[in-house]
Design a protein around this motif. Structure first.
Motif, PDB file in Angstrom:
ATOM      1  N   MET A   1       4.207 -87.973 -26.957  1.00 65.87           N
ATOM      2  CA  MET A   1       5.533 -88.103 -26.416  1.00 65.87           C
ATOM      3  C   MET A   1       6.174 -86.710 -26.388  1.00 65.87           C
ATOM      4  SD  MET A   1       8.756 -90.364 -27.792  1.00 65.87           S
ATOM      5  CE  MET A   1       7.871 -91.892 -27.744  1.00 65.87           C
ATOM      6  N   SER A   2       6.795 -86.361 -25.283  1.00 64.61           N
ATOM      7  CA  SER A   2       7.428 -85.047 -25.179  1.00 64.61           C
ATOM      8  C   SER A   2       8.864 -85.124 -25.673  1.00 64.61           C
ATOM      9  CB  SER A   2       7.394 -84.542 -23.738  1.00 64.61           C
ATOM     10  OG  SER A   2       8.195 -85.377 -22.940  1.00 64.61           O
ATOM     11  N   LYS A   3       9.328 -84.010 -26.211  1.00 63.83           N
ATOM     12  CA  LYS A   3      10.697 -83.931 -26.696  1.00 63.83           C
ATOM     13  C   LYS A   3      11.633 -83.736 -25.508  1.00 63.83           C
ATOM     14  CE  LYS A   3      13.560 -81.562 -30.017  1.00 63.83           C
ATOM     15  NZ  LYS A   3      13.664 -80.494 -30.978  1.00 63.83           N
ATOM     16  N   MET A   4      12.711 -84.480 -25.469  1.00 65.12           N
ATOM     17  CA  MET A   4      13.671 -84.397 -24.379  1.00 65.12           C
ATOM     18  C   MET A   4      14.480 -83.105 -24.493  1.00 65.12           C
ATOM     19  SD  MET A   4      16.162 -87.442 -23.349  1.00 65.12           S
ATOM     20  CE  MET A   4      16.739 -87.611 -21.723  1.00 65.12           C
ATOM     21  N   PHE A   5      14.696 -82.437 -23.371  1.00 61.45           N
ATOM     22  CA  PHE A   5      15.469 -81.209 -23.325  1.00 61.45           C
ATOM     23  C   PHE A   5      16.953 -81.560 -23.322  1.00 61.45           C
ATOM     24  CE2 PHE A   5      17.281 -77.663 -20.705  1.00 61.45           C
ATOM     25  CZ  PHE A   5      17.165 -76.689 -21.691  1.00 61.45           C
ATOM     26  N   ASP A   6      17.683 -81.066 -24.293  1.00 62.30           N
ATOM     27  CA  ASP A   6      19.099 -81.369 -24.421  1.00 62.30           C
ATOM     28  C   ASP A   6      19.875 -80.055 -24.559  1.00 62.30           C
ATOM     29  OD1 ASP A   6      21.440 -82.812 -24.694  1.00 62.30           O
ATOM     30  OD2 ASP A   6      21.145 -83.188 -26.827  1.00 62.30           O
ATOM     31  N   PRO A   7      20.185 -79.402 -23.424  1.00 58.98           N
ATOM     32  CA  PRO A   7      20.857 -78.101 -23.488  1.00 58.98           C
ATOM     33  C   PRO A   7      22.298 -78.239 -23.982  1.00 58.98           C
ATOM     34  CG  PRO A   7      20.791 -78.861 -21.237  1.00 58.98           C
ATOM     35  CD  PRO A   7      19.996 -79.849 -22.053  1.00 58.98           C
TER      36      PRO A   7
ATOM     37  N   THR B   1      29.126 -63.719 -15.771  1.00 59.40           N
ATOM     38  CA  THR B   1      29.556 -64.897 -15.007  1.00 59.40           C
ATOM     39  C   THR B   1      28.381 -65.794 -14.635  1.00 59.40           C
ATOM     40  OG1 THR B   1      31.414 -63.648 -14.101  1.00 59.40           O
ATOM     41  CG2 THR B   1      30.785 -65.647 -12.931  1.00 59.40           C
ATOM     42  N   ALA B   2      27.321 -65.187 -14.132  1.00 56.90           N
ATOM     43  CA  ALA B   2      26.146 -65.969 -13.711  1.00 56.90           C
ATOM     44  C   ALA B   2      25.547 -66.747 -14.880  1.00 56.90           C
ATOM     45  CB  ALA B   2      25.100 -65.055 -13.078  1.00 56.90           C
ATOM     46  N   MET B   3      25.550 -66.154 -16.063  1.00 59.54           N
ATOM     47  CA  MET B   3      25.002 -66.830 -17.246  1.00 59.54           C
ATOM     48  C   MET B   3      25.825 -68.075 -17.583  1.00 59.54           C
ATOM     49  SD  MET B   3      22.728 -67.021 -19.609  1.00 59.54           S
ATOM     50  CE  MET B   3      21.940 -65.447 -19.816  1.00 59.54           C
ATOM     51  N   TRP B   4      27.160 -67.951 -17.530  1.00 65.55           N
ATOM     52  CA  TRP B   4      28.014 -69.109 -17.809  1.00 65.55           C
ATOM     53  C   TRP B   4      27.766 -70.223 -16.797  1.00 65.55           C
ATOM     54  CZ3 TRP B   4      30.064 -69.781 -22.311  1.00 65.55           C
ATOM     55  CH2 TRP B   4      30.423 -68.682 -23.088  1.00 65.55           C
ATOM     56  N   LEU B   5      27.634 -69.850 -15.538  1.00 63.66           N
ATOM     57  CA  LEU B   5      27.399 -70.857 -14.491  1.00 63.66           C
ATOM     58  C   LEU B   5      26.024 -71.497 -14.643  1.00 63.66           C
ATOM     59  CD1 LEU B   5      29.023 -69.046 -11.449  1.00 63.66           C
ATOM     60  CD2 LEU B   5      29.951 -70.964 -12.787  1.00 63.66           C
ATOM     61  N   ARG B   6      25.021 -70.709 -15.031  1.00 62.65           N
ATOM     62  CA  ARG B   6      23.680 -71.281 -15.268  1.00 62.65           C
ATOM     63  C   ARG B   6      23.702 -72.246 -16.438  1.00 62.65           C
ATOM     64  NH1 ARG B   6      21.949 -66.078 -13.937  1.00 62.65           N
ATOM     65  NH2 ARG B   6      21.763 -65.479 -16.113  1.00 62.65           N
ATOM     66  N   MET B   7      24.426 -71.873 -17.514  1.00 63.66           N
ATOM     67  CA  MET B   7      24.513 -72.775 -18.667  1.00 63.66           C
ATOM     68  C   MET B   7      25.152 -74.095 -18.263  1.00 63.66           C
ATOM     69  SD  MET B   7      25.479 -70.626 -22.082  1.00 63.66           S
ATOM     70  CE  MET B   7      26.615 -69.412 -21.422  1.00 63.66           C
ATOM     71  N   GLN B   8      26.217 -74.036 -17.450  1.00 66.76           N
ATOM     72  CA  GLN B   8      26.871 -75.271 -17.009  1.00 66.76           C
ATOM     73  C   GLN B   8      25.941 -76.088 -16.128  1.00 66.76           C
ATOM     74  OE1 GLN B   8      30.117 -76.430 -17.966  1.00 66.76           O
ATOM     75  NE2 GLN B   8      29.144 -78.274 -17.156  1.00 66.76           N
ATOM     76  N   ALA B   9      25.262 -75.429 -15.206  1.00 65.77           N
ATOM     77  CA  ALA B   9      24.341 -76.135 -14.294  1.00 65.77           C
ATOM     78  C   ALA B   9      23.200 -76.796 -15.083  1.00 65.77           C
ATOM     79  CB  ALA B   9      23.788 -75.186 -13.246  1.00 65.77           C
ATOM     80  N   THR B  10      22.696 -76.096 -16.074  1.00 69.78           N
ATOM     81  CA  THR B  10      21.610 -76.651 -16.899  1.00 69.78           C
ATOM     82  C   THR B  10      22.117 -77.846 -17.690  1.00 69.78           C
ATOM     83  OG1 THR B  10      20.563 -74.480 -17.063  1.00 69.78           O
ATOM     84  CG2 THR B  10      19.933 -76.111 -18.715  1.00 69.78           C
ATOM     85  N   TYR B  11      23.305 -77.724 -18.235  1.00 66.69           N
ATOM     86  CA  TYR B  11      23.893 -78.846 -18.968  1.00 66.69           C
ATOM     87  C   TYR B  11      24.097 -80.049 -18.057  1.00 66.69           C
ATOM     88  CZ  TYR B  11      27.201 -81.647 -21.609  1.00 66.69           C
ATOM     89  OH  TYR B  11      27.821 -82.697 -22.260  1.00 66.69           O
ATOM     90  N   ASP B  12      24.620 -79.784 -16.847  1.00 62.41           N
ATOM     91  CA  ASP B  12      24.887 -80.874 -15.902  1.00 62.41           C
ATOM     92  C   ASP B  12      23.609 -81.579 -15.443  1.00 62.41           C
ATOM     93  OD1 ASP B  12      27.579 -80.315 -16.043  1.00 62.41           O
ATOM     94  OD2 ASP B  12      27.627 -79.192 -14.157  1.00 62.41           O
ATOM     95  N   ALA B  13      22.537 -80.824 -15.329  1.00 59.57           N
ATOM     96  CA  ALA B  13      21.276 -81.395 -14.861  1.00 59.57           C
ATOM     97  C   ALA B  13      20.712 -82.330 -15.914  1.00 59.57           C
ATOM     98  CB  ALA B  13      20.266 -80.303 -14.564  1.00 59.57           C
TER      99      ALA B  13
END
Length: 78
Positions: free
Chosen positions: A1-7, A66-78
């Motif tokens: 079983m793989s561990k779920m990614f939870d950013p 700025t790009a890092m903050w937006l990537r973190m949000q996008a990863t969280y949202d996904a």
């Protein structure tokens, strides 16, 4: 079983940064130019980090652009 990614939500990073910078939530909100309620909602992960907020955070927290903050949000949202 793989561990779920939870950013983490970017607000979690904001909260940690406040402690590292020795700032209260109110001081931090003032530095960002936002009302204290908005700062608190970001820290509590109640709002998404917008482009405008990402720009402000990139100025207030050294090392995260700025790009890092937006990537973190996008990863969280996904």
């Amino acid at each position: 079983m793989s561990k779920m990614f939870d950013p983490p939500h970017p607000g979690q990073i904001v909260g940690s940064s406040l402690k590292a910078l020795g700032l209260s939530g109110r001081q931090f909100a003032a530095n960002l130019g936002v009302c204290p309620a908005t700062g608190t909602r970001a820290i509590k992960r109640e709002i998404a980090i917008s482009l405008e907020m990402a720009v402000k955070l990139s100025v207030a927290i050294p090392g995260l652009d700025t790009a890092m903050w937006l990537r973190m949000q996008a990863t969280y949202d996904a």
